[in-house]
Design a protein around this motif. Structure first.
Motif, PDB file in Angstrom:
ATOM      1  N   ILE A 143      37.116  54.858  24.291  1.00  0.00           N
ATOM      2  CA  ILE A 143      36.279  55.874  23.651  1.00  0.00           C
ATOM      3  C   ILE A 143      36.799  57.260  24.010  1.00  0.00           C
ATOM      4  O   ILE A 143      37.329  57.473  25.094  1.00  0.00           O
ATOM      5  N   GLY A 173      23.117  61.600  14.476  1.00  0.00           N
ATOM      6  CA  GLY A 173      22.533  60.924  15.636  1.00  0.00           C
ATOM      7  C   GLY A 173      21.851  59.633  15.222  1.00  0.00           C
ATOM      8  O   GLY A 173      22.031  58.577  15.840  1.00  0.00           O
ATOM      9  N   ALA A 174      21.081  59.719  14.144  1.00  0.00           N
ATOM     10  CA  ALA A 174      20.361  58.533  13.668  1.00  0.00           C
ATOM     11  C   ALA A 174      21.336  57.461  13.206  1.00  0.00           C
ATOM     12  O   ALA A 174      21.149  56.275  13.493  1.00  0.00           O
ATOM     13  N   ALA A 183      20.974  65.651  13.217  1.00  0.00           N
ATOM     14  CA  ALA A 183      20.020  64.558  13.411  1.00  0.00           C
ATOM     15  C   ALA A 183      20.443  63.332  12.606  1.00  0.00           C
ATOM     16  O   ALA A 183      20.330  62.200  13.076  1.00  0.00           O
ATOM     17  N   ALA A 232      32.350  54.571  14.220  1.00  0.00           N
ATOM     18  CA  ALA A 232      31.427  53.461  14.450  1.00  0.00           C
ATOM     19  C   ALA A 232      30.854  52.942  13.133  1.00  0.00           C
ATOM     20  O   ALA A 232      30.760  51.736  12.920  1.00  0.00           O
ATOM     21  N   MET A 265      39.780  54.092  19.360  1.00  0.00           N
ATOM     22  CA  MET A 265      38.536  53.412  19.719  1.00  0.00           C
ATOM     23  C   MET A 265      38.509  51.960  19.271  1.00  0.00           C
ATOM     24  O   MET A 265      38.137  51.068  20.018  1.00  0.00           O
ATOM     25  N   PRO A 309      26.726  46.662  15.033  1.00  0.00           N
ATOM     26  CA  PRO A 309      27.789  47.224  15.868  1.00  0.00           C
ATOM     27  C   PRO A 309      29.191  46.956  15.332  1.00  0.00           C
ATOM     28  O   PRO A 309      30.143  47.572  15.770  1.00  0.00           O
ATOM     29  N   VAL A 323      33.036  60.174  16.540  1.00  0.00           N
ATOM     30  CA  VAL A 323      32.755  58.837  17.078  1.00  0.00           C
ATOM     31  C   VAL A 323      31.786  58.095  16.163  1.00  0.00           C
ATOM     32  O   VAL A 323      31.974  56.904  15.856  1.00  0.00           O
ATOM     33  N   MET A 367      24.646  51.188  15.846  1.00  0.00           N
ATOM     34  CA  MET A 367      24.901  50.489  17.097  1.00  0.00           C
ATOM     35  C   MET A 367      23.824  49.437  17.379  1.00  0.00           C
ATOM     36  O   MET A 367      24.076  48.428  18.021  1.00  0.00           O
ATOM     37  N   LEU A 368      22.600  49.686  16.893  1.00  0.00           N
ATOM     38  CA  LEU A 368      21.538  48.701  17.123  1.00  0.00           C
ATOM     39  C   LEU A 368      21.699  47.486  16.221  1.00  0.00           C
ATOM     40  O   LEU A 368      21.606  46.347  16.658  1.00  0.00           O
ATOM     41  N   PHE A 369      21.934  47.759  14.937  1.00  0.00           N
ATOM     42  CA  PHE A 369      21.833  46.662  13.980  1.00  0.00           C
ATOM     43  C   PHE A 369      23.172  46.146  13.468  1.00  0.00           C
ATOM     44  O   PHE A 369      23.257  45.013  13.014  1.00  0.00           O
ATOM     45  N   VAL A 418      31.091  63.977  18.848  1.00  0.00           N
ATOM     46  CA  VAL A 418      30.149  62.874  18.673  1.00  0.00           C
ATOM     47  C   VAL A 418      30.150  62.421  17.213  1.00  0.00           C
ATOM     48  O   VAL A 418      30.098  61.232  16.910  1.00  0.00           O
ATOM     49  N   MET A 437      34.490  50.428  13.723  1.00  0.00           N
ATOM     50  CA  MET A 437      35.392  50.462  14.879  1.00  0.00           C
ATOM     51  C   MET A 437      36.836  50.082  14.505  1.00  0.00           C
ATOM     52  O   MET A 437      37.608  50.969  14.173  1.00  0.00           O
ATOM     53  N   LEU A 496      24.319  56.953  14.303  1.00  0.00           N
ATOM     54  CA  LEU A 496      24.877  56.329  15.518  1.00  0.00           C
ATOM     55  C   LEU A 496      23.965  55.237  16.043  1.00  0.00           C
ATOM     56  O   LEU A 496      24.387  54.120  16.311  1.00  0.00           O
ATOM     57  N   ILE A 497      22.685  55.585  16.201  1.00  0.00           N
ATOM     58  CA  ILE A 497      21.751  54.627  16.794  1.00  0.00           C
ATOM     59  C   ILE A 497      21.591  53.398  15.906  1.00  0.00           C
ATOM     60  O   ILE A 497      21.717  52.255  16.357  1.00  0.00           O
TER      61      ILE A 497
END
Lengths: 353, 308
Positions: free
Chosen positions: A56, A320-321, A317, A285, A50, A331, A281, A327-329, A278, A289, A323-324
């Motif tokens: 990916i 998942g959190a 969860a 992340a 990746m 990357p 990944v 990736m938002l703040f 996931v 990366m 990841l978000i």
């Protein structure tokens, strides 16, 4: 040699953690550290794919499971009822089968763990090769969906096949004697030894990958990640490099699968699940990366916390959190968020942009 | 897969059984088509594949099930659709809107993260149990006779509602100002901005719209397919398969492809164990991605042109 200094530090850390747990009487932590080590092998392999090659994969749990399941199936499938058939006799003559007794004293004749591991890993590599040729032609969403689809097919096949134990998975997997006296097994007495086996594997994988990314291949991969067309124009055989990286990372996942299955004494279908892919990944992340050390550190830390039950019923969860938020703040990864670069920018003044 | 369970391994195939397969296939097919259109709406305005698309369907069903004891069924469904639309808008505003030229990889990972969060939230709110809305008319044993075979009236509800949705959507995009604005945004975002269209709002609207149609589909299908917290992933994969088959962004293609996939799946039950049904549609997805990534109906050179 400078690039290997961190590895020496890692080795020292591994040894000192073991001594520390010995000293404080908390050797039970070593079980989760061993498992995290094996998962870390998957994660750094995926990091190469990746982060460096820029491809990916949402199907890496599939390769892990192919390694684990094949190895488990071959070492537990009892061939005793076929023992008079030619092919079994032939395999036995070459020393490829191992006889043992199970918990109830029943005689079991199954494949040698060495042979089973070899078959499992070669199979995973071959599948990666076959899948990789068409899949790696895809980009973006298509690549993500194709690898996700591959992962789901693997999951479904293991879940639906009687030979792989359906929803129960496979249990009763014997230890894996790597060398005389060095056995991958979850038995209580072998805890310290297995901790070192796992981390030896991690260090070997790290040495290999660090060498790789600092070689011609690594530079080619980074060129591909930067701009594939440009890399192609420079004469880099992009398809070939991507495929090799894909196969290598799949093989690393399968190796980890084989080891962890022998260590746990079994494997279940959840190891092949989408959530696992996931999670790998996510950990790459978080690590940043294109950052092997980041992937290793974050992978081990978060997997260790997860395996200790730190996140409770919010385990998925949390990933998942993560990841978000990453990736938002950030990357570029949590460890790249460091202030060093920003400070440098500040001190270099406005002369350079 | 509940609607398919009564389809047993009877061979040779009678004409009645054949029709049962057809109806089962069409029912699932039209649902896949709706999920695929949900993908298309967001893809067309943003270039994003929203991996949380299946979760909208689950969410719509779950919310309607929770509201149903409190109010009449139609009202519960309307409210469920509206709430899911709000969720869709909220997701876009919180997670997507303010990103500055995000890479595709980043968006993929973010929407995957969102789908996990919705699923886990649903797990903690509604538990692991399988739930369902009551049948809109009659109950699980009532049936209507069509072409000499008996099917549940709910199947007709699913097909009817989904067909009306497809028709209304195409009318919306063709004849309303809002729909035309969204199309403009899809065709050329910069040009749309220059014409005074607030493209960011169009993106929010596209999330609301695709959440809404997903939620409505989730409500009408709930009595026959049931609703479970993790039902979204499978639907998203099928929906994506259909969207790709029909050519990404092409909604009429999605309808045709959805019906085709539904029928293929229904008939595959007669030759393969049910457990492999998902594997079939994913294999189809892989083959199409490898061979015709521009879709079954599209041409390579027109694939670049987006059409609702």
């Amino acid at each position: 040699m400078k690039r290997f200094l961190p590895l020496l530090a890692l080795l020292a850390l591994v040894i000192s953690i073991q001594l520390l747990t010995q000293w404080t009487g908390t050797t039970y932590y070593l079980t989760q550290l061993t498992m995290s080590g094996y998962y870390a092998v998957v994660i750094i392999g995926l990091c190469l794919l990746m982060g460096y090659a820029g491809q990916i994969s949402l199907g890496h749990a599939g390769f892990f499971a192919i390694g684990g399941y094949m190895s488990a199936m071959l070492t537990t499938r009892n061939l005793i009822s076929f023992q008079n058939q030619d092919w079994v006799v032939l395999l036995d003559k070459f020393g490829l089968l191992a006889a043992r007794q199970d918990l109830y004293g029943e005689a079991i004749l199954a494949f040698q763990p060495w042979l089973a591991a070899l078959i499992a890993i070669v199979l995973a590599g071959t599948i990666a090769l076959i899948i990789g040729i068409p899949v790696l032609k895809l980009k973006g969403h298509y690549l993500a969906m194709a690898t996700l689809g591959f992962g789901i097919i693997v999951y479904r096949v293991f879940l639906a096949s009687e030979i792989f134990g359906e929803a129960d998975g496979i249990s009763g997997v014997p230890g894996f004697p790597l060398l005389p006296g060095v056995i991958v097994t979850g038995s209580f007495g072998a805890r310290v030894g297995n901790y070192y086996i796992a981390w030896t594997l991690v260090i070997v994988a790290m040495v290999m990958l660090i060498n790789l990314i600092n070689s011609r291949v690594g530079r080619a991969l980074r060129a591909i990640h930067g701009a594939e067309e440009a890399a192609n124009a420079m004469g880099i055989d992009t398809a070939r490099y991507k495929l090799k990286t894909f196969v290598l990372s799949a093989v690393l996942a399968a190796v980890a699968g084989v080891f962890l299955t022998h260590y746990n004494g079994g494997i279940g279908p959840s190891e092949a699940g989408v959530m696992k892919s996931v999670r790998y990944v996510a950990l790459v992340a978080v690590g940043g990366m294109a950052n092997l050390w980041g992937a290793l550190i974050m992978g081990v830390t978060l997997n260790f916390l997860s395996l200790r039950g730190f996140f409770g019923s919010y385990d998925d969860a949390v990933f998942g959190a993560i990841l978000i938020v990453i990736m938002l703040f950030a990357p570029e990864g949590l460890l790249r968020l460091n202030l060093a670069a920003k400070l440098k920018k500040l001190f270099s003044g406005g002369s350079r942009k | 897969m509940a609607a398919l369970q009564y389809v047993t391994w009877q061979l040779p195939m009678t004409s009645e059984l054949f029709l049962q397969y057809i109806f089962a296939g069409l029912t699932y097919g039209i649902i896949y088509a709706i999920v695929a259109i949900g993908f298309n709406i967001i893809y067309n305005t943003t270039g994003i594949i929203n991996f949380a698309q299946g979760e909208f369907v689950m969410l719509g069903g779950m919310i309607a099930i929770s509201l149903n004891p409190l109010m009449p069924l139609p009202l519960a469904i309307v409210l469920a659709v509206l709430i899911t639309m709000m969720v869709g808008a909220l997701i876009e505003i919180v997670f997507i809107r303010w990103l500055d030229k995000p890479s595709v990889l980043r968006l993929i990972i973010i929407t995957i993260g969102i789908s996990i969060l919705i699923r886990e939230a649903a797990l903690h709110i509604w538990g692991e149990g399988i739930r369902s809305l009551p049948y809109f008319i009659g109950n699980e044993v009532s049936s209507v006779s069509i072409l000499g075979t008996r099917i549940s009236p709910q199947v007709l509800w699913v097909m009817g509602v989904c067909t009306v949705m497809v028709i209304l959507l195409s009318l919306f995009f063709r004849y309303t100002l809002m729909g035309q604005k969204m199309q403009a945004c899809a065709a050329n975002r910069t040009a749309a901005t220059l014409c005074g269209i607030n493209t960011r709002n169009m993106v929010t609207l596209s999330f609301m719209l695709s959440a809404g149609i997903g939620a409505l589909a989730g409500c009408v299908m709930s009595p026959i397919t049931y609703t479970q917290y993790d039902g979204g992933t499978g639907l998203a994969i099928k929906g994506f398969t259909v969207a790709i088959m029909g050519g990404l962004g092409n909604s009429m293609g999605a309808v045709a492809a959805g019906l085709l996939l539904g029928l293929l799946e229904a008939f595959s039950v007669s030759v393969l164990p049910l457990a492999f049904q998902d594997a079939i549609s994913i294999s189809i997805l892989l083959v199409i991605l490898f061979v015709r990534p521009h879709g079954l109906f599209g041409r390579r050179d027109t694939a670049a042109l987006k059409e609702f």
